[in-house]
Design an enzyme around this catalytic site. Sequence first.
Site, short mmCIF file in Angstrom:
data_model
loop_
_atom_site.label_atom_id
_atom_site.label_comp_id
_atom_site.label_asym_id
_atom_site.label_seq_id
_atom_site.Cartn_x
_atom_site.Cartn_y
_atom_site.Cartn_z
N ARG A 66 -3.26 -5.27 6.85
CA ARG A 66 -4.47 -5.94 7.54
C ARG A 66 -5.79 -5.36 7.76
O ARG A 66 -6.81 -5.82 7.96
CB ARG A 66 -4.18 -6.17 9.14
CG ARG A 66 -3.03 -7.36 8.97
CD ARG A 66 -2.63 -7.71 10.65
NE ARG A 66 -1.93 -9.01 10.57
CZ ARG A 66 -0.51 -9.19 11.03
NH1 ARG A 66 0.08 -7.97 11.02
NH2 ARG A 66 -0.06 -10.40 10.83
N HIS A 78 0.97 -1.12 0.04
CA HIS A 78 0.07 0.11 0.03
C HIS A 78 0.90 1.30 0.22
O HIS A 78 2.18 0.96 0.03
CB HIS A 78 -0.78 -0.05 1.24
CG HIS A 78 -0.17 -0.23 2.43
ND1 HIS A 78 0.47 0.50 3.09
CD2 HIS A 78 -0.29 -1.41 3.25
CE1 HIS A 78 1.17 0.16 4.23
NE2 HIS A 78 0.62 -1.21 4.52
N HIS A 115 4.38 1.22 1.92
CA HIS A 115 5.30 0.64 1.43
C HIS A 115 5.99 1.61 0.11
O HIS A 115 7.10 1.50 0.17
CB HIS A 115 4.90 -0.54 0.64
CG HIS A 115 4.31 -1.56 1.78
ND1 HIS A 115 3.06 -2.10 1.96
CD2 HIS A 115 5.23 -2.35 2.84
CE1 HIS A 115 3.04 -2.91 2.97
NE2 HIS A 115 4.33 -3.07 3.40
#
Length: 278
Positions: free
Chosen positions: A187, A34, A37
């Site tokens: 997550r 995402h 990163h």
Amino acid sequence: MRTVREVAALREAVAALRADGAPVGLVPTMGALHAGHLALMAAARAGGAKVVASIFVNPKQFGPSEDLARYPRREIADARMLAEAGCDLLWAPSVEAMYPDGFATTVGVAGIADTLDGAARPGHFDGVATVVLKLLNQVRPDRALFGEKDWQQLQVVRRMAVDLDLGIEIACVPTQREDDGLALSSRNIYLTAEERTYAVALPRALGVAARRIARGDEPADVLAEAHETLVGAGFQVDYVALVNAETLASPPEPGRPRRLLAAARLGSTRLIDNIGIQ
Ligand code: PAF
């Protein structure tokens, strides 16, 4: 961008990247990438460095009842994102390549890895330290980049790098957030639409608590109220803690940089976040 899956091929590819003298940065990930990163990628590229990204869902950092099986795996989409972000080399080993038969070594960082998430997730930071040390040894970068969202992980890795004289700079990038403040995390996709609306209570509670502690309110009262706010928003709270930002000692010694860290569950999703005290 080339993808390699064996250590020998990785070593050759990294040597080729270094041929013109450029430094090498490593962005270690477990995939499901995402914008957080991508911020690591951008920082890794600074100064003309070549960038190696790793994607490895590390079984050793998941407890027996955790989400290893359902952790999102989408290497094709991730590889496209990395290539567009200027990644030079993708290191994507299999579990067998990372932990061949007979693998018997565990890296432990005492103290700092035993508290907070280390207490809530026994063995988690042994798994993180073991795989990060392997990744650093495999790639041998000049710098490795980690997100501040995993604050305790960052401090564990820094401690390990100093203790073991790795000679690799451990750099960090601020937490990237959704517009409403929720920290980006691979997550977050586990959250239902309803849970997603409540999830924002975590960064908000930390923000309120950090401001109150900064202006001198009694930390124990502030932490208790933050805990209550989170429970009221439907969270099961693992911890809300005020710690020394570097050693994670609690309570933090006067005059040392402080950080508020929290971990809490909404349904089956465990969220973590943290904020510095000004
Ligand atoms: O932060 C992560 O994604 C992981 O813990 C890491 C550092 C890649 C080690 O598996």
